[in-house]
Write an enzyme that holds these catalytic residues in place. Structure first.
Site, short mmCIF file in Angstrom:
data_model
loop_
_atom_site.label_atom_id
_atom_site.label_comp_id
_atom_site.label_asym_id
_atom_site.label_seq_id
_atom_site.Cartn_x
_atom_site.Cartn_y
_atom_site.Cartn_z
N GLY A 20 66.54 40.33 98.80
CA GLY A 20 66.70 39.85 97.45
C GLY A 20 65.85 40.61 96.37
O GLY A 20 64.66 41.15 96.66
N ARG A 73 71.33 43.60 102.16
CA ARG A 73 71.08 43.05 103.30
C ARG A 73 71.95 43.81 104.29
O ARG A 73 73.30 44.15 103.89
CB ARG A 73 71.79 41.61 103.36
CG ARG A 73 70.66 40.88 102.36
CD ARG A 73 70.66 39.32 102.69
NE ARG A 73 69.09 38.73 102.17
CZ ARG A 73 69.16 38.35 100.85
NH1 ARG A 73 70.22 38.45 100.17
NH2 ARG A 73 67.97 37.75 100.29
N ASP A 130 60.05 38.92 103.34
CA ASP A 130 59.52 38.86 104.80
C ASP A 130 60.53 39.45 105.70
O ASP A 130 60.13 40.10 106.81
CB ASP A 130 58.91 37.45 105.09
CG ASP A 130 60.22 36.58 105.43
OD1 ASP A 130 60.97 36.66 104.15
OD2 ASP A 130 60.27 35.90 106.25
N THR A 144 59.50 39.61 95.63
CA THR A 144 60.08 38.43 95.89
C THR A 144 60.11 37.28 94.91
O THR A 144 58.76 37.04 94.52
CB THR A 144 60.20 37.60 97.14
OG1 THR A 144 60.55 36.35 97.19
CG2 THR A 144 58.63 37.77 97.74
N ASP A 175 60.02 34.20 94.81
CA ASP A 175 59.66 33.17 95.63
C ASP A 175 57.97 32.81 96.04
O ASP A 175 57.61 31.80 96.40
CB ASP A 175 60.32 32.93 96.94
CG ASP A 175 61.77 32.64 96.80
OD1 ASP A 175 62.18 32.01 95.56
OD2 ASP A 175 62.49 32.95 97.60
N ASP A 229 56.27 33.47 98.55
CA ASP A 229 55.97 32.88 99.86
C ASP A 229 55.80 33.91 100.84
O ASP A 229 56.24 33.77 102.00
CB ASP A 229 57.42 32.25 100.31
CG ASP A 229 58.57 32.98 100.29
OD1 ASP A 229 58.41 34.09 99.81
OD2 ASP A 229 59.70 32.46 100.83
N ARG A 233 64.50 28.38 98.11
CA ARG A 233 65.10 27.82 99.26
C ARG A 233 64.14 27.33 100.44
O ARG A 233 64.14 26.12 100.93
CB ARG A 233 66.02 28.77 99.77
CG ARG A 233 67.33 28.46 99.91
CD ARG A 233 68.09 29.62 100.54
NE ARG A 233 68.20 30.58 99.68
CZ ARG A 233 68.80 32.03 99.95
NH1 ARG A 233 68.97 32.16 101.27
NH2 ARG A 233 68.96 32.75 99.09
P1 ADP Z 1 64.15 39.80 102.41
O1 ADP Z 1 63.45 40.98 102.63
O2 ADP Z 1 64.30 39.25 100.95
O3 ADP Z 1 63.36 38.45 103.16
P2 ADP Z 1 66.25 39.50 104.24
O4 ADP Z 1 65.77 38.28 105.02
O5 ADP Z 1 67.83 39.40 103.90
O6 ADP Z 1 65.67 39.73 102.87
O7 ADP Z 1 66.14 40.80 104.77
C1 ADP Z 1 66.53 42.24 104.23
C2 ADP Z 1 66.88 43.00 105.54
O8 ADP Z 1 65.87 43.40 106.27
C3 ADP Z 1 68.03 42.61 106.33
O9 ADP Z 1 69.28 42.50 105.93
C4 ADP Z 1 68.01 43.62 107.71
O10 ADP Z 1 68.63 44.69 107.41
C5 ADP Z 1 66.48 43.60 107.53
N1 ADP Z 1 65.67 42.87 108.60
C6 ADP Z 1 65.40 41.53 108.46
N2 ADP Z 1 65.10 40.93 109.64
C7 ADP Z 1 65.18 41.70 110.60
C8 ADP Z 1 65.03 41.87 111.94
N3 ADP Z 1 64.49 41.12 112.74
N4 ADP Z 1 65.24 43.03 112.57
C9 ADP Z 1 65.83 44.22 111.86
N5 ADP Z 1 66.00 44.28 110.68
C10 ADP Z 1 65.64 43.08 109.97
#
Ligand code: ADP
Length: 327
Positions: free
Chosen positions: A15, A76, A107, A130, A132, A134, A176
């Protein structure tokens, strides 16, 4: 000192949040100051896998500190969850010679970076980006201050119209899994009630309190709801309120994506600049695979595997303040 880092890749992932550009700028300018080469990885892990990686110079980040969004774009990326995807990413980075990465994201992005850094010999540094707030190990995340100020500005405007018509407004803000935007913006705008995911929402209590306020002819009432509240979002809350308080003129406002955009606040620019600078120093001095945070106004480094969503305790006192001040 660990292996000397010479080429750093910087990316934004997951995000977006206001202030990411200030962080990118800090990484690029600090790296160049120390004689390193800096590469921008476009669209998060997608750019790594698709080899969309561009050299960055001091001028590449001119005039961006005040801009919302991210010049590197964000995304993502499903492929990065798979071993083959990460192998492709590694091969591309290796070919260029990138030997250190700064990931600005949430995270999820840190989880990806942690897995990648364990599999391959490219250290990763995370910067918490972020709205949020969090994330464990930091008092601030890049974007929260701007988002919450945007929410405050919008809710103030809603209060004006609520006051003109004696209305009850149910206002939904982002969050969320975390209620920080709701809690901060709700207190700052004098909301009567704040509903957050961290606390089980007692709708009976809310209704009783609104009924009591109706009796007292407290005419303007604002309820701020985090989108992830366990009872539901603003529409669900409004539906029940309308059933139980048919005389109240109830309106719903969903603030939505305006909370992600806009020029970053002074605080977000400042923490993004400090964190971006610290990230490059981490890579240079061998403090690898950590998230850079700020705790008690000092830089604080948390191992990436621990920098996951923090179920930080929302202070009971804050919630008590809401009740007392809205009476
Ligand atoms: P944010 O970083 O905002 O929390 P996401 O949870 O969508 O956003 O994670 C962003 C990107 O990080 C994912 O689309 C993916 O490419 C990578 N990612 C997240 N979790 C994993 C994981 N367990 N293993 C590998 N890549 C991951």
């Amino acid at each position: 000192m660990a292996n000397k880092v010479t080429k750093i890749g910087v990316m934004t992932s997951g995000g977006d949040s206001p202030g990411m550009n200030a962080a990118i700028r800090a990484v690029v300018r600090t790296g160049i100051y120390y004689g390193l080469e800096i590469f921008g990885i476009m669209r998060g892990y997608s750019g790594m896998i698709e080899n969309d990686i561009v050299p960055m110079h001091s001028r590449s980040v001119a005039n961006i500190i005040q801009r919302g969004g991210t010049v590197l774009k964000t995304a993502r990326c499903k492929e990065f969850f798979e071993k083959e995807g990460r192998k492709k990413a590694y091969d591309n980075l290796k070919q260029i010679g990138v030997d250190g990465i700064v990931v600005i994201g949430g995270d999820g992005s840190f989880r990806g970076a942690d897995i990648f850094a364990r599999e391959y010999d490219i250290p990763c540094i995370g910067l918490p980006g972020t709205i949020d707030k969090d994330i464990a190990g930091t008092d601030f995340t890049i974007g929260f201050d701007t988002a919450v100020n945007t929410a405050v500005e919008a809710i103030d405007k809603i209060r004006d119209t609520a006051d003109a018509h004696d209305r009850l407004f149910i206002i939904e803000v982002m969050g969320r899994d975390a209620g920080y935007i709701a809690l901060h913006s709700g207190i700052a705008t004098g909301a009567e009630h704040i509903l957050i995911p961290e606390r089980k929402t007692d709708m009976e209590e809310l209704i009783l309190s609104l009924q009591e306020k109706e009796k007292r002819k407290k005419l303007v009432n604002m309820v701020v709801v985090a989108e992830g509240d366990d009872f539901g979002g603003a529409y669900e809350v409004a539906k029940l309120v309308k059933e139980r308080l048919p005389n109240a003129e109830t309106r719903v406002a969903i603030l939505g994506h305006i909370q992600r955009g806009g020029s970053p606040s002074c605080l977000d620019r400042l923490i993004a600049s400090r964190m971006g600078y610290a990230a490059v120093e981490c890579l240079m001095y061998g403090r690898h695979n950590v998230m850079v945070g700020i705790l008690n106004n000092k830089m604080h480094y948390t191992p990436l595997e621990k920098a996951v969503k923090a179920k930080q305790r929302i202070s009971d006192e804050w919630l008590k303040i809401v009740k007392i001040l809205a009476s």
